[in-house]
Design an enzyme around this catalytic site. Sequence first.
Site, PDB file in Angstrom:
ATOM      1  N   SER A 298       6.031  -5.938  -2.361  1.00 42.96           N
ATOM      2  CA  SER A 298       7.039  -5.891  -1.310  1.00 42.96           C
ATOM      3  C   SER A 298       7.842  -7.184  -1.299  1.00 42.96           C
ATOM      4  O   SER A 298       7.299  -8.265  -1.031  1.00 42.96           O
ATOM      5  CB  SER A 298       6.375  -5.699   0.055  1.00 42.96           C
ATOM      6  OG  SER A 298       7.327  -5.967   1.065  1.00 42.96           O
TER       7      SER A 298
ATOM      8  N   ASP B 110      11.528  -3.163   2.110  1.00 44.94           N
ATOM      9  CA  ASP B 110      11.316  -2.845   3.522  1.00 44.94           C
ATOM     10  C   ASP B 110      12.600  -2.998   4.322  1.00 44.94           C
ATOM     11  O   ASP B 110      13.052  -4.113   4.575  1.00 44.94           O
ATOM     12  CB  ASP B 110      10.255  -3.775   4.109  1.00 44.94           C
ATOM     13  CG  ASP B 110       8.859  -3.397   3.667  1.00 44.94           C
ATOM     14  OD1 ASP B 110       8.497  -2.210   3.819  1.00 44.94           O
ATOM     15  OD2 ASP B 110       8.137  -4.272   3.153  1.00 44.94           O
TER      16      ASP B 110
ATOM     17  N   MET C  31      14.331  -2.815   7.799  1.00 47.44           N
ATOM     18  CA  MET C  31      14.038  -2.820   9.244  1.00 47.44           C
ATOM     19  C   MET C  31      15.348  -3.004   9.997  1.00 47.44           C
ATOM     20  O   MET C  31      16.172  -3.840   9.608  1.00 47.44           O
ATOM     21  CB  MET C  31      13.077  -3.965   9.573  1.00 47.44           C
ATOM     22  CG  MET C  31      11.803  -3.952   8.738  1.00 47.44           C
ATOM     23  SD  MET C  31      10.652  -5.194   9.310  1.00 47.44           S
ATOM     24  CE  MET C  31       9.440  -5.164   7.976  1.00 47.44           C
TER      25      MET C  31
ATOM     26  N   HIS D  67      11.481   1.707   1.900  1.00 48.61           N
ATOM     27  CA  HIS D  67      10.701   2.093   3.082  1.00 48.61           C
ATOM     28  C   HIS D  67      11.577   1.850   4.310  1.00 48.61           C
ATOM     29  O   HIS D  67      11.796   0.706   4.706  1.00 48.61           O
ATOM     30  CB  HIS D  67       9.421   1.228   3.109  1.00 48.61           C
ATOM     31  CG  HIS D  67       8.560   1.442   4.307  1.00 48.61           C
ATOM     32  ND1 HIS D  67       7.515   0.595   4.624  1.00 48.61           N
ATOM     33  CD2 HIS D  67       8.561   2.389   5.276  1.00 48.61           C
ATOM     34  CE1 HIS D  67       6.926   1.025   5.724  1.00 48.61           C
ATOM     35  NE2 HIS D  67       7.541   2.108   6.139  1.00 48.61           N
TER      36      HIS D  67
ATOM     37  N   MET E  80      12.210   1.572   7.975  1.00 50.56           N
ATOM     38  CA  MET E  80      11.636   1.429   9.323  1.00 50.56           C
ATOM     39  C   MET E  80      12.825   1.347  10.273  1.00 50.56           C
ATOM     40  O   MET E  80      13.196   0.273  10.752  1.00 50.56           O
ATOM     41  CB  MET E  80      10.756   0.180   9.371  1.00 50.56           C
ATOM     42  CG  MET E  80       9.405   0.402   8.696  1.00 50.56           C
ATOM     43  SD  MET E  80       8.595  -1.134   8.246  1.00 50.56           S
ATOM     44  CE  MET E  80       9.390  -1.459   6.688  1.00 50.56           C
TER      45      MET E  80
ATOM     46  N   MET F 139       0.528   3.627   6.687  1.00 52.14           N
ATOM     47  CA  MET F 139       0.663   2.226   7.105  1.00 52.14           C
ATOM     48  C   MET F 139      -0.710   1.711   7.523  1.00 52.14           C
ATOM     49  O   MET F 139      -1.338   2.288   8.420  1.00 52.14           O
ATOM     50  CB  MET F 139       1.623   2.104   8.293  1.00 52.14           C
ATOM     51  CG  MET F 139       3.096   2.283   7.982  1.00 52.14           C
ATOM     52  SD  MET F 139       3.764   1.137   6.765  1.00 52.14           S
ATOM     53  CE  MET F 139       3.453  -0.451   7.504  1.00 52.14           C
TER      54      MET F 139
ATOM     55  N   ASP G  12       0.312   0.670   2.654  1.00 50.00           N
ATOM     56  CA  ASP G  12       1.189  -0.477   2.902  1.00 50.00           C
ATOM     57  C   ASP G  12       0.676  -1.299   4.079  1.00 50.00           C
ATOM     58  O   ASP G  12       0.605  -0.797   5.207  1.00 50.00           O
ATOM     59  CB  ASP G  12       2.596   0.073   3.200  1.00 50.00           C
ATOM     60  CG  ASP G  12       3.640  -1.006   3.381  1.00 50.00           C
ATOM     61  OD1 ASP G  12       3.317  -2.197   3.271  1.00 50.00           O
ATOM     62  OD2 ASP G  12       4.808  -0.631   3.638  1.00 50.00           O
TER      63      ASP G  12
HETATM   64  C1  DX5 Z   1       5.337  -4.062   7.037  1.00 52.91           C
HETATM   65  C2  DX5 Z   1       5.910  -3.740   5.670  1.00 52.91           C
HETATM   66  C3  DX5 Z   1       5.052  -4.088   4.496  1.00 52.91           C
HETATM   67  C4  DX5 Z   1       4.797  -5.525   4.321  1.00 52.91           C
HETATM   68  C5  DX5 Z   1       3.476  -5.684   3.627  1.00 52.91           C
HETATM   69  O1  DX5 Z   1       6.172  -3.541   7.994  1.00 52.91           O
HETATM   70  O2  DX5 Z   1       6.165  -2.368   5.569  1.00 52.91           O
HETATM   71  O3  DX5 Z   1       5.601  -3.558   3.301  1.00 52.91           O
HETATM   72  O4  DX5 Z   1       5.797  -6.152   3.581  1.00 52.91           O
HETATM   73  O5  DX5 Z   1       3.202  -7.020   3.672  1.00 52.91           O
HETATM   74  P1  DX5 Z   1       1.757  -7.610   3.437  1.00 52.91           P
HETATM   75  O6  DX5 Z   1       1.333  -7.154   2.077  1.00 52.91           O
HETATM   76  O7  DX5 Z   1       1.987  -9.075   3.540  1.00 52.91           O
HETATM   77  O8  DX5 Z   1       0.872  -7.060   4.515  1.00 52.91           O
HETATM   78 ZN    ZN Z   2       6.706  -1.243   3.601  1.00 50.42          ZN
END
Ligand code: DX5
Ligand code: ZN
Length: 217
Positions: A6, A33, A35, A64, A66, A138, A176
């Site tokens: 990621s 990611d 967001m 991904h 969000m 998740m 994830d």
């Molecule tokens: C959280 C993200 C993840 C995150 C994972 O909202 O979707 O993809 O980057 O990060 P680590 O591996 O640091 O938990």
């Molecule tokens: Zn993610």
Amino acid sequence: MIAAPSVLSLDYSRMKEQVDELNASGAQWVHFDVMDGHFVPSLTFGPEILKGFRAMSDLVMDVHLMVTDPMHFSDIFAKAGADLITFHIEAVENEEDVRKLAAHIHELGCKAGISVKPKTPVETLRPYLNDFDLFLIMSVEPGFGGQKFIPESAQKISDLKAMLKESGSQAVIEVDGGVNGETAKICAEAGADVLVAGSYVFKNDIRRAVESLCVLQ
Ligand code: DX5
Ligand code: ZN
């Protein structure tokens, strides 16, 4: 095992160097990611950043979302070069809209994924087992990197694995959040096919961390 580092955790002051390392690492996917500051409090990347990655890497772009409006954002990120677009079931109101969005992502030429937050039971995915290419569990609350893996996620992975097998679906299971050398083994044993890892990959030697995920069965 497919490793999907990621880039939320990438060091952007050394972007070129880290992307070169990533390209040489044996990772098959890059996890991106998105967001929107609304579905989750943080705000991350827009499509121009994805285009930049696309130009620097041939890896599979795993987006991904969000976000509160996944229909709108799937158009934007498909155009920017996503190979796979995953949205959250919690962002969509009813079954019809979930199916519409899966079909829409496929029409855009991308593979489609659906994700559940830690408190959303995997049972909610049962109606859609044959509509998606990927199911994302998740294993932390979405929104931030660097959190601790929630142990109950292992049961969700194996329950989902059984549901997919029973339905004859060929879809993959992605996990994830909080994935590291230890929790990766738990996910692999439970039936994960793709592991997302941010901090574990970018706060360590990238190649070695990726390798430790790829070798898992
Ligand atoms: C959280 C993200 C993840 C995150 C994972 O909202 O979707 O993809 O980057 O990060 P680590 O591996 O640091 O938990
Ligand atoms: Zn993610």
